[in-house]
Structures are given as structure tokens and as C-alpha cells.
Enzyme design. Structure first.
Site, PDB file in Angstrom:
ATOM      1  N   ASN A   1       0.870  -1.176   0.000  1.00 14.14           N
ATOM      2  CA  ASN A   1       0.000   0.000   0.000  1.00 14.14           C
ATOM      3  C   ASN A   1       0.910   1.230   0.000  1.00 14.14           C
ATOM      4  O   ASN A   1       1.520   1.546   1.020  1.00 14.14           O
ATOM      5  CB  ASN A   1      -0.880  -0.042   1.262  1.00 14.14           C
ATOM      6  CG  ASN A   1      -1.701   1.214   1.460  1.00 14.14           C
ATOM      7  OD1 ASN A   1      -1.785   2.063   0.570  1.00 14.14           O
ATOM      8  ND2 ASN A   1      -2.305   1.340   2.626  1.00 14.14           N
TER       9      ASN A   1
ATOM     10  N   LYS B   1       0.052   4.263  -0.230  1.00 11.90           N
ATOM     11  CA  LYS B   1      -0.587   5.444   0.381  1.00 11.90           C
ATOM     12  C   LYS B   1      -0.360   6.674  -0.513  1.00 11.90           C
ATOM     13  O   LYS B   1      -0.347   6.545  -1.724  1.00 11.90           O
ATOM     14  CB  LYS B   1      -0.074   5.636   1.814  1.00 11.90           C
ATOM     15  CG  LYS B   1      -0.188   4.344   2.634  1.00 11.90           C
ATOM     16  CD  LYS B   1       0.088   4.511   4.092  1.00 11.90           C
ATOM     17  CE  LYS B   1      -0.086   3.167   4.792  1.00 11.90           C
ATOM     18  NZ  LYS B   1       0.080   3.240   6.239  1.00 11.90           N
TER      19      LYS B   1
ATOM     20  N   HIS C   1      -9.398   1.106   5.145  1.00 16.05           N
ATOM     21  CA  HIS C   1      -8.109   1.302   5.823  1.00 16.05           C
ATOM     22  C   HIS C   1      -8.319   2.279   6.987  1.00 16.05           C
ATOM     23  O   HIS C   1      -9.123   3.218   6.874  1.00 16.05           O
ATOM     24  CB  HIS C   1      -7.074   1.845   4.832  1.00 16.05           C
ATOM     25  CG  HIS C   1      -5.693   1.840   5.410  1.00 16.05           C
ATOM     26  ND1 HIS C   1      -5.258   2.793   6.303  1.00 16.05           N
ATOM     27  CD2 HIS C   1      -4.662   0.976   5.252  1.00 16.05           C
ATOM     28  CE1 HIS C   1      -4.018   2.515   6.662  1.00 16.05           C
ATOM     29  NE2 HIS C   1      -3.633   1.418   6.044  1.00 16.05           N
TER      30      HIS C   1
ATOM     31  N   GLU D   1      -6.692   4.690   7.977  1.00 17.99           N
ATOM     32  CA  GLU D   1      -6.461   6.105   7.625  1.00 17.99           C
ATOM     33  C   GLU D   1      -7.680   6.695   6.922  1.00 17.99           C
ATOM     34  O   GLU D   1      -7.981   7.877   7.073  1.00 17.99           O
ATOM     35  CB  GLU D   1      -5.178   6.225   6.790  1.00 17.99           C
ATOM     36  CG  GLU D   1      -3.945   5.983   7.663  1.00 17.99           C
ATOM     37  CD  GLU D   1      -2.736   5.435   6.946  1.00 17.99           C
ATOM     38  OE1 GLU D   1      -2.696   5.475   5.695  1.00 17.99           O
ATOM     39  OE2 GLU D   1      -1.825   4.947   7.642  1.00 17.99           O
TER      40      GLU D   1
ATOM     41  N   GLU E   1      -5.050  -4.962  10.756  1.00 17.33           N
ATOM     42  CA  GLU E   1      -4.046  -3.920  10.933  1.00 17.33           C
ATOM     43  C   GLU E   1      -4.291  -3.160  12.239  1.00 17.33           C
ATOM     44  O   GLU E   1      -5.110  -2.220  12.268  1.00 17.33           O
ATOM     45  CB  GLU E   1      -4.113  -2.933   9.767  1.00 17.33           C
ATOM     46  CG  GLU E   1      -3.817  -3.563   8.427  1.00 17.33           C
ATOM     47  CD  GLU E   1      -3.254  -2.541   7.451  1.00 17.33           C
ATOM     48  OE1 GLU E   1      -2.171  -2.790   6.924  1.00 17.33           O
ATOM     49  OE2 GLU E   1      -3.875  -1.496   7.257  1.00 17.33           O
TER      50      GLU E   1
ATOM     51  N   GLY F   1       2.937   2.126  10.767  1.00 20.29           N
ATOM     52  CA  GLY F   1       3.930   3.187  10.605  1.00 20.29           C
ATOM     53  C   GLY F   1       4.669   3.551  11.882  1.00 20.29           C
ATOM     54  O   GLY F   1       5.324   4.590  11.950  1.00 20.29           O
TER      55      GLY F   1
ATOM     56  N   SER G   1       3.773  -2.220  10.276  1.00 16.57           N
ATOM     57  CA  SER G   1       5.218  -2.276  10.520  1.00 16.57           C
ATOM     58  C   SER G   1       5.852  -3.607  10.127  1.00 16.57           C
ATOM     59  O   SER G   1       6.797  -4.077  10.773  1.00 16.57           O
ATOM     60  CB  SER G   1       5.545  -1.934  11.975  1.00 16.57           C
ATOM     61  OG  SER G   1       5.176  -0.585  12.254  1.00 16.57           O
TER      62      SER G   1
HETATM   63  P1  PGA Z   1       3.133   0.214   7.514  1.00 22.31           P
HETATM   64  O1  PGA Z   1       1.628   0.420   6.996  1.00 22.31           O
HETATM   65  O2  PGA Z   1       3.638  -1.073   6.911  1.00 22.31           O
HETATM   66  O3  PGA Z   1       3.877   1.420   7.016  1.00 22.31           O
HETATM   67  O4  PGA Z   1       3.069   0.135   9.004  1.00 22.31           O
HETATM   68  C1  PGA Z   1       0.739  -0.655   6.848  1.00 22.31           C
HETATM   69  C2  PGA Z   1      -0.575  -0.191   6.299  1.00 22.31           C
HETATM   70  O5  PGA Z   1      -1.087   0.847   6.735  1.00 22.31           O
HETATM   71  O6  PGA Z   1      -1.161  -0.852   5.414  1.00 22.31           O
END
Ligand code: PGA
Length: 249
Positions: A10, A12, A93, A95, A163, A169, A209
């Protein structure tokens, strides 16, 4: 039941034309991958990414609107993603749930629209740190699954991504036992609601992560069928070892 593993990236809101070279490098590193590979770049790159990559890499969107067409400035429909060359879309997601206040009902209607257009969906669920510390994780996940996943899914068109919001992140990852508990719970819920056939063929990804350094141990956990990777999917040099870890899991 053997489920084909899935390594999903992803990107983003990261990436311009220059980053398409990463897809090229990824394709060259994995000409005949032992797992499915999906990259979800920003919408501006979907068409070019889909044209640039060979068949072994699927391209997906990161969101879609629930309507087919209409007066929704700035939004993108599932049909448009499909037309641009996407085969998948990430929905719900954390976010999107946070930045755009998407509810479970919003996510569900987007899933319905995406499936009707012929896309496969990656539906994200996950608890906040407060919810985990209050021992509410499984209730939250169960509620998000019930509210966000419509009745019309199959094991082929649905992927569920677990997640934990606090792991995205941050460099923080749940313990392997915590990951296993949630994945086993998701599997049981899928089997209970959709029957054993659909429940056992749906892939369940872990996200938050994931890095080359922790991928192997995460992929050894029961009911982890792959990963949804943010930061470490941006560079082929980071994502490729994660794919390799999944291939040998
Ligand atoms: P990350 O994000 O691997 O940067 O922690 C995962 C995600 O939000 O899909």
C-alpha cells in the site's frame, strides 16, 4: 485447504512517475513468484503501473466511491479503477476511517460497489491502542467485520487485513501470540458467517510495521496468509525480501 499467499503493498500518498521503476525492479526480481503480489499505488499511477507491470503483479486502488458515477468531485468509482487496470481495491483502511470518517456502513457499501464492478477487495480491520489496552480487541474486530463485510463475498473476492492502528507506521508490532489470536478469531468468524468453504479460502493478511527483519516470524503464525505492507513496500529492495519470506513460509 491451501490458500495462495498474498504480499500486498500500500503506497498510500507516496509516489510519482519516478517510482514506477520500483515496480520494474520488483517484476524482475520475481518473474515467477510463489505467492500473489499486489501493489496499490496512488490513483494517479494506477493506469501507468498496470501497463508497466507484467501479469505476475496485480495493481489495486486504495479506496473507491460507493456510486458508479455522479456528482462526487474528487472521488473515483470502482468501475474507473477497473478501467484503469486495477484488479483489487483496499477498503476501510484505518487512515480512511479516520481522515474521512468512514463508518463500517460506508465501507460495506464500497465493498458492495467494488465487487459489483468485478474488483477483489482487501477489507481492513484493526483496533486502537486504547481498545487493545481495554481488552476490547476481539469485540472491535468482530464488530468491524460484521459491519464492513457484506453477505455477497466469496473466498476468491475477499481478503481481510488485520491492521492494529497502533502498529501502522510506528515500528511497533503485536506479539506473535497476539497476531495469532486475532487471525484465528477472524478465521472462526468468517467460517461461522459464510460457512467453512468461504471461511477457509479467504486470505487473512497482517499489516502494521512489517519489515524484512520481522516478516519470517510473522508469516509462521497460524492463519497469517500474507501481509499488507505500507512503508516497506515503497522500495523493491525492502519489499522483495518480504515477498521471498512469504514464498518460503
Ligand atoms: P506500515 O503500513 O507497513 O507502514 O506500518 C501498513 C498499512 O497501513 O497498510
Amino acid at each position: 485447504m491451501t490458500r495462495r499467499k498474498l504480499a500486498a503493498g500500500n503506497w498510500k500518498m507516496n509516489g510519482t512517475s519516478a517510482n514506477l521503476a520500483e515496480l520494474d525492479a520488483l517484476a524482475k526480481a520475481h518473474p515467477t513468484p510463489g505467492c500473489d503480489i499486489l501493489i496499490c499505488p496512488p490513483a494517479t499511477l494506477i493506469a501507468r503501473a498496470a501497463q508497466a507491470v507484467p501479469d505476475q503483479i496485480a495493481i489495486g486502488g486504495q479506496d473507491c466511491h460507493q456510486n458508479e458515477t455522479g456528482a462526487h468531485t474528487g472521488d473515483i468509482s470502482a468501475q474507473m479503477l477497473l478501467d484503469a487496470g486495477a484488479s483489487h481495491v483496499i477498503l476501510g483502511h484505518s487512515e480512511r476511517r479516520e481522515d474521512h470518517e468512514e463508518s463500517d456502513a460506508d465501507v460495506r457499501s464500497k465493498v458492495v460497489a467494488a465487487l459489483a464492478a468485478g474488483l477483489k477487495v482487501v477489507v481492513c480491520v484493526g483496533e486502537s491502542l486504547t481498545e487493545r489496552e481495554a481488552n476490547n480487541t476481539l469485540d472491535i474486530i468482530g464488530g468491524q467485520m460484521a459491519g464492513s463485510i457484506p453477505d455477497v463475498v466469496t473466498g476468491e473476492n475477499l481478503v481481510v487485513a488485520y491492521e492494529p492502528i497502533w502498529a501502522i507506521g510506528t515500528g511497533k508490532v503485536p506479539t506473535l501470540d497476539q497476531i495469532g489470536d486475532v487471525h484465528d478469531f477472524i478465521r472462526a468468524r468468517l467460517e461461522r458467517r459464510f460457512g467453512v468453504g468461504v471461511g477457509r479460502s479467504t486470505r487473512i493478511l497482517y499489516g502494521g510495521s512489517v519489515k524484512p527483519s520481522n516478516a519470517t516470524e510473522i508469516f509462521a503464525v497460524s492463519n497469517v496468509d500474507g501481509a499488507l505492507v505500507g512503508g516497506a513496500s515503497l522500495k523493491a529492495s525492502d519489499f522483495s525480501p518480504i515477498i521471498a519470506a512469504l514464498e518460503s513460509a
